[in-house]
Design a protein around this motif. Structure first.
Motif, short mmCIF file in Angstrom:
data_model
loop_
_atom_site.label_atom_id
_atom_site.label_comp_id
_atom_site.label_asym_id
_atom_site.label_seq_id
_atom_site.Cartn_x
_atom_site.Cartn_y
_atom_site.Cartn_z
N TRP A 141 -8.93 -48.93 -72.45
CA TRP A 141 -8.20 -49.56 -71.36
C TRP A 141 -9.01 -49.55 -70.06
CZ3 TRP A 141 -4.77 -52.75 -72.76
CH2 TRP A 141 -4.03 -52.54 -73.93
N ASN A 142 -9.85 -48.57 -69.88
CA ASN A 142 -10.71 -48.54 -68.70
C ASN A 142 -11.67 -49.72 -68.71
OD1 ASN A 142 -11.97 -47.65 -66.35
ND2 ASN A 142 -13.25 -46.15 -67.40
N ARG A 143 -12.21 -50.02 -69.88
CA ARG A 143 -13.13 -51.16 -69.99
C ARG A 143 -12.41 -52.47 -69.70
NH1 ARG A 143 -16.33 -54.09 -74.57
NH2 ARG A 143 -18.32 -54.42 -73.52
N ILE A 144 -11.19 -52.59 -70.18
CA ILE A 144 -10.41 -53.80 -69.92
C ILE A 144 -10.11 -53.93 -68.43
CG2 ILE A 144 -8.13 -54.87 -70.28
CD1 ILE A 144 -8.30 -53.70 -73.17
N GLU A 145 -9.83 -52.81 -67.78
CA GLU A 145 -9.56 -52.84 -66.34
C GLU A 145 -10.80 -53.29 -65.56
OE1 GLU A 145 -8.07 -49.86 -62.74
OE2 GLU A 145 -8.02 -49.19 -64.83
N ILE A 146 -11.97 -52.78 -65.96
CA ILE A 146 -13.21 -53.12 -65.27
C ILE A 146 -13.55 -54.60 -65.42
CG2 ILE A 146 -15.72 -52.74 -65.27
CD1 ILE A 146 -15.10 -49.80 -66.05
N TYR A 147 -13.38 -55.11 -66.64
CA TYR A 147 -13.75 -56.50 -66.93
C TYR A 147 -12.52 -57.39 -67.11
CZ TYR A 147 -18.37 -54.51 -67.57
OH TYR A 147 -19.56 -53.85 -67.37
N GLY A 148 -11.45 -57.07 -66.37
CA GLY A 148 -10.17 -57.73 -66.55
C GLY A 148 -10.21 -59.24 -66.53
N GLU A 149 -11.04 -59.83 -65.68
CA GLU A 149 -11.08 -61.29 -65.58
C GLU A 149 -11.68 -61.94 -66.82
OE1 GLU A 149 -14.02 -62.90 -62.72
OE2 GLU A 149 -14.60 -60.79 -62.40
N PHE A 150 -12.36 -61.14 -67.64
CA PHE A 150 -12.99 -61.68 -68.85
C PHE A 150 -12.29 -61.22 -70.13
CE2 PHE A 150 -16.58 -60.89 -65.78
CZ PHE A 150 -16.70 -62.21 -65.38
N ALA A 151 -11.23 -60.43 -69.99
CA ALA A 151 -10.56 -59.82 -71.14
C ALA A 151 -9.32 -60.63 -71.54
CB ALA A 151 -10.17 -58.39 -70.81
#
Length: 288
Positions: A141-151
């Protein structure tokens, strides 16, 4: 014929090759490059040594830490799925999974109960589709938060009918046992274990086309420029560097690497203490 002659001359400009991982190796913990490491990279360039940054980062992510004038000659990115000349920038080669392969890999991850992401084709592989099992997985979920615009979330039904080629499928929050089983069951592919660059402990299992790893990316460039095998060195810090370290004629591991890796290769200082520069200086004493 004249162009071929020019190309042959260009291929002779490198007398040796240095390949370095980025995160945890060339980059300090603050994800910057030390003054000493920058100086060594520039000196290598003056000496006619090819400088390759080999990273698990995708192109978008790599460009966030490497400036346009960064002193490397080539970038092997996405663990070898892409190879690029750095200046002037040009992608030289890339690999992808066919749609049927993506479905097969993702379906196996579903069977194993793993959270995973499917990354689009290079150069857009910073865009990904993610599936969560609903279990606790902070790194995911941390990775999704960091790259949210691309997830983009994806359902089981959409996975079964996935209609795009992809660069890779990556499972996040795996165990060593998961990695071993995935390597066995998905043997037609390249299965690479990596440690999360976010929390520095979660296991990622990345599945690529069979040809993909950092070593094959570096070998592609070595052959292109006819660099002698005995003039190649590499330095890394993690499991996704193993193929590269086993391939290079002389290999080093930085002091912050896992203990079991430090038993296999020459150990130098940590990434925060210019381990890259220490490795290069040791290597230069052997190659003259």
């Amino acid at each position: 014929m004249e162009n071929e002659g020019m190309l042959d001359k260009l291929k002779q400009i490198y007398r040796a090759m240095v390949v370095t991982d980025l995160d945890g190796t060339l980059l300090c913990s603050d994800r910057l490059v030390s003054k000493r490491n920058m100086e060594v990279l520039r000196e290598l360039g003056k000496m006619g040594v090819m400088r390759i940054a080999a990273t698990g980062r995708n192109l978008y992510s790599a460009k966030k830490v490497l400036a346009e004038n960064f002193p490397v000659d080539f970038l092997v990115f996405s663990s070898g799925a892409g190879i690029a000349r750095w200046t002037p920038f040009k992608i030289l080669k890339s690999y992808f999974l066919e749609k049927r392969d993506v479905i097969r890999i993702a379906s196996f991850f579903l069977e194993r109960g793993l959270d995973f992401m499917i990354h689009e084709e290079i150069p857009d592989n910073h865009i990904f589709y993610y599936f969560s099992t609903g279990r606790e997985n902070p790194d995911f979920w941390n990775r999704i938060e960091i790259y949210g615009e691309f997830a983009n979330p994806i359902s089981k039904e959409e996975i079964v009918n996935f209609s795009k080629r992809a660069t890779e499928v990556v499972g996040i929050g795996a165990t060593p046992g998961d990695y071993r089983l995935i390597s066995e069951r998905l043997s037609p592919y390249s299965v690479i274990r990596a440690t999360s660059p976010l929390d520095l402990k979660t296991i990622w299992v990345e599945v690529f086309p069979k040809e993909v790893n950092k070593a094959t990316g570096a070998e592609y460039l070595r052959r292109m420029y006819r660099i002698p095998v005995e003039k190649v060195m590499a330095v890394g810090n993690d499991y996704n560097d193993l193929a590269l370290l086993d391939w290079a004629h002389m290999s080093f591991i930085v002091g912050n690497a896992p203990y079991e890796l430090k038993e296999r290769y020459i150990t130098v200082e940590t990434n925060d203490n210019d381990g890259f520069s220490s490795a290069v200086e040791l290597w230069l004493r052997t190659v003259g």
